[in-house]
Design a protein around this motif. Structure first.
Motif, PDB file in Angstrom:
ATOM      1  N   GLN A   1      52.008  47.828 -42.646  1.00 44.13           N
ATOM      2  CA  GLN A   1      53.135  48.743 -42.501  1.00 44.13           C
ATOM      3  C   GLN A   1      53.149  49.762 -43.633  1.00 44.13           C
ATOM      4  N   ALA A   2      53.747  50.897 -43.364  1.00 49.78           N
ATOM      5  CA  ALA A   2      53.891  51.921 -44.406  1.00 49.78           C
ATOM      6  C   ALA A   2      54.575  51.316 -45.627  1.00 49.78           C
ATOM      7  N   GLY A   3      54.056  51.674 -46.796  1.00 53.37           N
ATOM      8  CA  GLY A   3      54.571  51.121 -48.037  1.00 53.37           C
ATOM      9  C   GLY A   3      53.840  49.880 -48.496  1.00 53.37           C
ATOM     10  N   GLY A   4      53.020  49.327 -47.627  1.00 56.22           N
ATOM     11  CA  GLY A   4      52.294  48.113 -47.960  1.00 56.22           C
ATOM     12  C   GLY A   4      51.005  48.389 -48.717  1.00 56.22           C
ATOM     13  N   SER A   5      50.238  47.319 -48.920  1.00 56.28           N
ATOM     14  CA  SER A   5      48.998  47.402 -49.705  1.00 56.28           C
ATOM     15  C   SER A   5      47.847  46.727 -48.981  1.00 56.28           C
ATOM     16  N   LEU A   6      46.662  47.186 -49.272  1.00 59.64           N
ATOM     17  CA  LEU A   6      45.426  46.557 -48.817  1.00 59.64           C
ATOM     18  C   LEU A   6      44.399  46.711 -49.925  1.00 59.64           C
ATOM     19  N   ARG A   7      43.439  45.792 -49.986  1.00 62.31           N
ATOM     20  CA  ARG A   7      42.333  45.941 -50.910  1.00 62.31           C
ATOM     21  C   ARG A   7      41.022  45.898 -50.128  1.00 62.31           C
ATOM     22  N   LEU A   8      40.269  46.957 -50.222  1.00 61.09           N
ATOM     23  CA  LEU A   8      38.950  47.013 -49.601  1.00 61.09           C
ATOM     24  C   LEU A   8      37.897  46.555 -50.609  1.00 61.09           C
ATOM     25  N   SER A   9      36.873  45.911 -50.083  1.00 60.26           N
ATOM     26  CA  SER A   9      35.753  45.462 -50.919  1.00 60.26           C
ATOM     27  C   SER A   9      34.464  46.067 -50.403  1.00 60.26           C
ATOM     28  N   CYS A  10      33.567  46.368 -51.312  1.00 58.54           N
ATOM     29  CA  CYS A  10      32.251  46.870 -50.950  1.00 58.54           C
ATOM     30  C   CYS A  10      31.223  46.079 -51.748  1.00 58.54           C
ATOM     31  N   ALA A  11      30.534  45.185 -51.063  1.00 53.52           N
ATOM     32  CA  ALA A  11      29.501  44.372 -51.704  1.00 53.52           C
ATOM     33  C   ALA A  11      28.176  45.116 -51.632  1.00 53.52           C
ATOM     34  N   ALA A  12      27.592  45.369 -52.787  1.00 48.96           N
ATOM     35  CA  ALA A  12      26.344  46.122 -52.852  1.00 48.96           C
ATOM     36  C   ALA A  12      25.187  45.197 -53.155  1.00 48.96           C
ATOM     37  N   SER A  13      24.145  45.298 -52.380  1.00 46.84           N
ATOM     38  CA  SER A  13      22.928  44.533 -52.653  1.00 46.84           C
ATOM     39  C   SER A  13      21.779  45.514 -52.812  1.00 46.84           C
ATOM     40  N   GLY A  14      20.755  45.079 -53.539  1.00 42.74           N
ATOM     41  CA  GLY A  14      19.667  45.996 -53.836  1.00 42.74           C
ATOM     42  C   GLY A  14      19.793  46.502 -55.259  1.00 42.74           C
ATOM     43  N   TYR A  15      19.138  47.584 -55.542  1.00 41.58           N
ATOM     44  CA  TYR A  15      19.073  48.070 -56.910  1.00 41.58           C
ATOM     45  C   TYR A  15      20.306  48.858 -57.311  1.00 41.58           C
ATOM     46  N   ILE A  16      21.030  48.340 -58.291  1.00 43.08           N
ATOM     47  CA  ILE A  16      22.176  49.025 -58.851  1.00 43.08           C
ATOM     48  C   ILE A  16      21.886  49.265 -60.325  1.00 43.08           C
ATOM     49  N   SER A  17      21.994  50.518 -60.757  1.00 41.89           N
ATOM     50  CA  SER A  17      21.766  50.821 -62.166  1.00 41.89           C
ATOM     51  C   SER A  17      23.009  51.454 -62.750  1.00 41.89           C
ATOM     52  N   SER A  18      22.975  51.699 -64.040  1.00 46.93           N
ATOM     53  CA  SER A  18      24.113  52.334 -64.700  1.00 46.93           C
ATOM     54  C   SER A  18      24.323  53.760 -64.208  1.00 46.93           C
ATOM     55  N   HIS A  19      23.322  54.311 -63.543  1.00 39.93           N
ATOM     56  CA  HIS A  19      23.438  55.680 -63.038  1.00 39.93           C
ATOM     57  C   HIS A  19      23.937  55.739 -61.595  1.00 39.93           C
TER      58      HIS A  19
ATOM     59  N   LEU B   1      38.673  48.893 -53.653  1.00 34.46           N
ATOM     60  CA  LEU B   1      39.621  49.989 -53.534  1.00 34.46           C
ATOM     61  C   LEU B   1      40.985  49.371 -53.256  1.00 34.46           C
ATOM     62  N   GLN B   2      41.807  49.340 -54.283  1.00 31.97           N
ATOM     63  CA  GLN B   2      43.163  48.839 -54.129  1.00 31.97           C
ATOM     64  C   GLN B   2      44.039  49.977 -53.640  1.00 31.97           C
ATOM     65  N   MET B   3      44.656  49.776 -52.496  1.00 33.80           N
ATOM     66  CA  MET B   3      45.463  50.828 -51.873  1.00 33.80           C
ATOM     67  C   MET B   3      46.905  50.367 -51.805  1.00 33.80           C
ATOM     68  N   ASN B   4      47.759  51.048 -52.549  1.00 38.87           N
ATOM     69  CA  ASN B   4      49.183  50.740 -52.578  1.00 38.87           C
ATOM     70  C   ASN B   4      49.989  51.882 -51.979  1.00 38.87           C
ATOM     71  N   SER B   5      51.228  51.592 -51.665  1.00 37.19           N
ATOM     72  CA  SER B   5      52.132  52.611 -51.104  1.00 37.19           C
ATOM     73  C   SER B   5      51.471  53.359 -49.957  1.00 37.19           C
ATOM     74  N   LEU B   6      50.901  52.604 -49.049  1.00 35.81           N
ATOM     75  CA  LEU B   6      50.153  53.212 -47.955  1.00 35.81           C
ATOM     76  C   LEU B   6      51.059  54.014 -47.030  1.00 35.81           C
ATOM     77  N   LYS B   7      50.492  55.100 -46.516  1.00 32.17           N
ATOM     78  CA  LYS B   7      51.196  55.996 -45.616  1.00 32.17           C
ATOM     79  C   LYS B   7      50.464  56.045 -44.278  1.00 32.17           C
ATOM     80  N   PRO B   8      51.160  56.396 -43.208  1.00 33.73           N
ATOM     81  CA  PRO B   8      50.472  56.515 -41.911  1.00 33.73           C
ATOM     82  C   PRO B   8      49.276  57.466 -41.967  1.00 33.73           C
ATOM     83  N   GLU B   9      49.351  58.485 -42.796  1.00 33.53           N
ATOM     84  CA  GLU B   9      48.230  59.428 -42.890  1.00 33.53           C
ATOM     85  C   GLU B   9      47.014  58.854 -43.609  1.00 33.53           C
ATOM     86  N   ASP B  10      47.129  57.654 -44.151  1.00 33.26           N
ATOM     87  CA  ASP B  10      45.971  56.974 -44.728  1.00 33.26           C
ATOM     88  C   ASP B  10      45.157  56.247 -43.652  1.00 33.26           C
TER      89      ASP B  10
END
Length: 124
Positions: A11-29, A79-88
């Motif tokens: 619902q509008a005003g609520g929160s969700l947290r998205l996760s992105c698990a990365a596999s493979g080569y991750i560097s500081s760049h 990605l922590q998403m707070n105060s969500l709006k319908p346009e999100d």
């Protein structure tokens, strides 16, 4: 490989947290970002983080409401998403690219790797 999860219906005003698990080569760049897309429109930049620094960037529309963060040990970006709006409401995509310069973080073409999307729906 990028695996996004955490989408859903909230619902509008609520929160969700998205996760992105990365596999493979991750560097500081490596930069990891979130883009979102609604039907019939371009994919828009949401937020980005650089793996080896504290640099984060946000679209004006989400500043102060969304927070991007990373867990180095799990090679996961959140990605922590707070105060969500319908346009999100959109499909959210996790993307990654090597050596993305700061002035290009909002550009779709700066990222070589795209994961599948996760649907976020915000009801009014």
């Amino acid at each position: 490989q990028l695996q996004a999860s955490g989408g859903g219906l909230v619902q509008a005003g609520g929160s969700l947290r998205l996760s992105c698990a990365a596999s493979g080569y991750i560097s500081s760049h490596t930069s990891v970002a979130w883009f979102r897309q609604v039907p019939g429109k371009e994919r828009d930049f949401v937020a980005a983080i650089k793996w080896g620094s504290r640099n984060t960037d946000y679209a004006d529309s989400v500043k102060g409401r969304f927070t991007i963060s990373r867990d180095n040990a799990k090679t996961t970006v959140y990605l922590q998403m707070n105060s969500l709006k319908p346009e999100d409401t959109a499909v959210y995509f996790c993307v990654a690219g090597p050596s993305v310069i700061r002035s290009s973080v909002a550009s779709r073409t700066a990222y070589a790797y795209w994961g599948q999307g996760t649907q976020v729906t915000v009801s009014s």
